[in-house]
Design an enzyme around this catalytic site. Structure first.
Site, PDB file in Angstrom:
ATOM      1  N   VAL A 166       0.871  -1.223  -0.093  1.00 25.06           N
ATOM      2  CA  VAL A 166       0.097  -0.118   0.025  1.00 25.06           C
ATOM      3  C   VAL A 166       0.798   1.212   0.178  1.00 25.06           C
ATOM      4  O   VAL A 166       1.922   1.296   0.675  1.00 25.06           O
ATOM      5  CB  VAL A 166      -1.141   0.005   1.334  1.00 25.06           C
ATOM      6  N   CYS A 167       0.605   2.056  -1.010  1.00 23.10           N
ATOM      7  CA  CYS A 167       1.335   3.451  -1.073  1.00 23.10           C
ATOM      8  C   CYS A 167       2.860   3.275  -1.115  1.00 23.10           C
ATOM      9  O   CYS A 167       3.244   2.396  -1.946  1.00 23.10           O
ATOM     10  CB  CYS A 167       0.831   4.241   0.496  1.00 23.10           C
TER      11      CYS A 167
END
Length: 331
Positions: free
Chosen positions: A108-109
């Site tokens: 994520v990210c």
């Protein structure tokens, strides 16, 4: 395995939302009948508590050094501590090890930086938060970084753009594992989009900053986004701007990285997406408002931009839509 073992990797200064979007969605799926259920845990270096970027402290449930497979899914969170984590031999080494024992690997990210440091993104297409995409691309030239989508699947490895895009990726996992009905149920309980397509843009051209360079390009862009139903052929735009088609195309490529025609098509597709999500207007009406000659032309442009037909997109955005004149057509 009696359940689908999911390990989320956290570290100092990880982003709390990156973690919670994944864990909360999966536990919500359990509450609504996921079978087999998800067995979710947070792994941290030495199993110690980590202080998130928000200042809140999370207790690690497992030491990443002691986690063993097989795992269903390994998820590496992002956060402002990602550089330190990506430089940690402990974090990177064990992420690499666990990835070999996992059916599915995700980040994520800025967690993509850790996957890249582990060599897990080499030769793959990946995304990350738009602000950090140039940095990821510069540090890892073997990775094809695409800052546009909210998440990317390349084989068994997935990367999500940033923060709440973890919801979209996790909902996609739930649908893949248990079907669309459960994914829709979880989304409704989370009061979020039923599921945005992975290749939906992180930032819409209607919310991102306008081009700051050439004033002529800025004026043409403002005209396009404000008059989507008008004649926006490159020749027409060039004549209105007082330049040749070739010169206008050269300026657009320099400032926006795409031709005027491609920009117009993208603007119309994004405007159509907004109408599909927010109204129950029929496809023919949306096509007219957005400058497409027909519902079929809209469908072709939409599939080109989002990878799914507009009817499917509308179904993924809301369970009920505000009433509008007419009934939605299928396209």
């Amino acid at each position: 395995m009696t359940g689908r073992r999911v390990v989320v990797v956290g570290y100092h200064a990880a982003e709390l939302l990156d973690i919670a979007c994944v864990t909360s969605s999966l536990i919500m799926a359990n509450h609504h009948g996921a079978a087999p259920p998800y067995d979710v845990s947070l792994a941290t270096p030495s199993g110690l508590p980590v202080t998130c970027a928000t200042g809140l402290t999370l207790q690690g449930q497992q030491a990443i050094e002691r986690v063993t497979g097989p795992l269903d899914t390994l998820v590496v969170s992002g956060g402002i501590g990602h550089e330190e984590a990506a430089a940690s031999r402990v974090v990177v080494g064990h992420v690499r090890r666990l990835a070999r024992e996992s059916r599915r690997v995700a980040s994520v990210c800025t967690g993509a930086e850790i996957l890249a440091a582990a060599g897990l993104l080499d030769g793959r297409r990946a995304t990350t938060h738009w602000e950090y995409a140039p940095e990821l691309a510069a540090r890892h030239p073997a990775v094809t970084v695409d800052a546009r989508p909210i998440f990317v699947r390349d084989g068994h490895v997935a990367t999500a753009a940033g923060v709440t895009s973890a919801l979209d990726l996790t909902l996609a996992f739930i649908e893949e594992d248990h079907g669309a009905a459960l994914a829709r149920t979880v989304a409704r309980y989370l009061v979020t989009y039923l599921q945005r397509p992975g290749n939906q843009a992180q930032m819409s051209m209607f919310t991102e900053s306008p081009p700051l360079g050439d004033g002529l390009v800025r004026r043409v862009v403002e005209h396009v986004t404000g008059h989507l139903g008008a004649d926006l052929a490159t020749a027409t735009l060039a004549a209105a701007a007082g330049v040749s088609e070739r010169h206008l195309t050269r300026l657009f490529l320099k400032e926006l990285g795409e031709t005027p025609g491609r920009f117009v098509r993208r603007a119309r597709a994004e405007a159509a997406a907004q109408l599909l999500a927010a109204t129950s207007l029929p496809m023919s009406a949306i096509a007219t408002r957005c400058g497409f000659g027909s519902a079929e032309t809209l469908r072709q442009a939409f599939v080109d931009h989002y990878g799914i037909p507009p009817s499917r997109y509308r179904l993924t955005q809301a369970s009920t839509l505000p009433s509008a004149a007419g009934t939605a057509n299928t396209a």
